[in-house]
Design a protein around this motif. Structure first.
Motif, PDB file in Angstrom:
ATOM      1  N   ARG A  29       0.824  -1.207   0.000  1.00  0.00           N
ATOM      2  CA  ARG A  29       0.000   0.000   0.000  1.00  0.00           C
ATOM      3  C   ARG A  29       0.858   1.257   0.000  1.00  0.00           C
ATOM      4  N   ALA A  30       1.989   1.208   0.695  1.00  0.00           N
ATOM      5  CA  ALA A  30       2.881   2.365   0.702  1.00  0.00           C
ATOM      6  C   ALA A  30       3.421   2.645  -0.697  1.00  0.00           C
ATOM      7  N   LEU A  31       3.904   1.606  -1.368  1.00  0.00           N
ATOM      8  CA  LEU A  31       4.442   1.791  -2.714  1.00  0.00           C
ATOM      9  C   LEU A  31       3.346   2.196  -3.696  1.00  0.00           C
ATOM     10  N   GLN A  32       2.142   1.652  -3.506  1.00  0.00           N
ATOM     11  CA  GLN A  32       1.023   2.040  -4.365  1.00  0.00           C
ATOM     12  C   GLN A  32       0.696   3.529  -4.199  1.00  0.00           C
ATOM     13  N   ILE A 106      -5.711  -3.012   8.161  1.00  0.00           N
ATOM     14  CA  ILE A 106      -4.985  -1.993   8.902  1.00  0.00           C
ATOM     15  C   ILE A 106      -5.933  -0.861   9.305  1.00  0.00           C
ATOM     16  N   VAL A 107      -5.870  -0.484  10.598  1.00  0.00           N
ATOM     17  CA  VAL A 107      -6.751   0.547  11.131  1.00  0.00           C
ATOM     18  C   VAL A 107      -6.002   1.856  11.362  1.00  0.00           C
ATOM     19  N   SER A 108      -4.878   1.795  12.058  1.00  0.00           N
ATOM     20  CA  SER A 108      -4.105   3.001  12.348  1.00  0.00           C
ATOM     21  C   SER A 108      -2.675   2.591  12.703  1.00  0.00           C
ATOM     22  N   TYR A 109      -1.880   3.614  13.044  1.00  0.00           N
ATOM     23  CA  TYR A 109      -0.463   3.377  13.290  1.00  0.00           C
ATOM     24  C   TYR A 109      -0.033   4.114  14.564  1.00  0.00           C
ATOM     25  N   ARG A 110       1.028   3.607  15.172  1.00  0.00           N
ATOM     26  CA  ARG A 110       1.704   4.332  16.243  1.00  0.00           C
ATOM     27  C   ARG A 110       3.173   4.441  15.864  1.00  0.00           C
ATOM     28  N   ILE A 157      -0.854   7.846  14.647  1.00  0.00           N
ATOM     29  CA  ILE A 157      -0.979   8.327  13.272  1.00  0.00           C
ATOM     30  C   ILE A 157      -2.137   7.588  12.615  1.00  0.00           C
ATOM     31  N   GLU A 158      -3.030   8.323  11.988  1.00  0.00           N
ATOM     32  CA  GLU A 158      -4.235   7.716  11.430  1.00  0.00           C
ATOM     33  C   GLU A 158      -4.069   7.271   9.983  1.00  0.00           C
ATOM     34  N   SER A 159      -3.372   8.068   9.165  1.00  0.00           N
ATOM     35  CA  SER A 159      -3.375   7.813   7.721  1.00  0.00           C
ATOM     36  C   SER A 159      -2.031   7.317   7.201  1.00  0.00           C
ATOM     37  N   LEU A 160      -2.095   6.583   6.103  1.00  0.00           N
ATOM     38  CA  LEU A 160      -0.881   6.102   5.445  1.00  0.00           C
ATOM     39  C   LEU A 160      -0.056   7.274   4.922  1.00  0.00           C
ATOM     40  N   GLU A 161      -0.715   8.316   4.412  1.00  0.00           N
ATOM     41  CA  GLU A 161       0.001   9.473   3.900  1.00  0.00           C
ATOM     42  C   GLU A 161       0.856  10.122   4.987  1.00  0.00           C
ATOM     43  N   GLU A 162       0.290  10.239   6.185  1.00  0.00           N
ATOM     44  CA  GLU A 162       1.043  10.838   7.295  1.00  0.00           C
ATOM     45  C   GLU A 162       2.218   9.948   7.700  1.00  0.00           C
TER      46      GLU A 162
END
Length: 210
Positions: A29-32, A106-110, A157-162
């Motif tokens: 998803r990151a590379l996409q 995937i829901v969110s990140y820390r 962190i909520e979003s992949l972009e962030e």
């Protein structure tokens, strides 16, 4: 083939498989997402074992990120994770903790780390980790090279972009504002006493009545 109950205890039994699946999901998803904004020169390398304290290496330009990945199910009782002191030796070491649903969505990140180009914050004075399993007498030996990082030290962190901005310094373009719908043109029939020039300037479609 054994069926895995995503709601049951198999998350602990199959934790290695779970982390590997989530790792692939994150990288894909990151590379996409980077592809979608025209970035195609990010390299991803994977460590076969975490002797160096990291699981992934992502490079973009002159930046190299050594990333330790952790995975937990949302609402789990996990209150901390362990990290290797060796991760501090990397120029931009960091820990990315990914929270997933039982189905592994995937829901969110820390996030625990610093800005691109800066090393991992000092963890040497944090509590020394212990082995998860005890010996025959139940004693759990310490792991001198590992430290316990509490969840309170992580940034949510909520979003992949962030995440990608935090990891690689990538700036995502702002979403373009939706254009206002165009007003439908109006037809005006000119009579003998009407001004053609003033009607054209008003933006109306002109039909001349002869």
């Amino acid at each position: 083939m054994e069926d895995i109950d995503p709601q049951g205890a198999d998350h602990s039994i199959h934790s290695v498989l779970r982390e590997r699946i989530v790792e692939h999901l994150f990288v894909g998803r990151a590379l996409q997402r980077l592809w979608q904004i025209g970035i195609t020169d990010v390299e991803v390398l994977r460590s076969e074992f975490d002797a160096g304290g990291y699981d992934l290496v992502m490079s973009y330009g002159n930046l190299v990120r050594h990333i330790q990945l952790k995975v937990s199910v949302v609402n789990a009782t996990t209150r901390n994770i362990t990290a290797s002191l060796k991760l501090q030796e990397r120029p931009s070491g960091c820990v990315l903790w990914i929270l997933v649903k039982p189905c592994l969505e995937i829901v969110s990140y820390r996030w625990f780390g610093d800005s691109p180009g800066k090393p991992l914050p000092d963890i040497e004075k944090m509590r020394v980790a212990k082995h998860a399993r005890g010996n025959s007498s139940g004693h759990k030996a310490e792991r001198p090279s590992q430290r316990v990082i509490p969840v309170s030290s992580f940034e949510r962190i909520e979003s992949l972009e962030e995440v990608l901005t935090t990891l690689l310094g990538v700036n995502f373009p702002l979403q373009a504002k939706a254009s206002e719908p165009s007003q439908p043109s109006q037809s005006v029939v000119l009579g003998a006493e009407d001004s053609l020039q003033s009607t054209i300037e008003s933006g109306h479609q002109v039909i001349v009545d002869v």
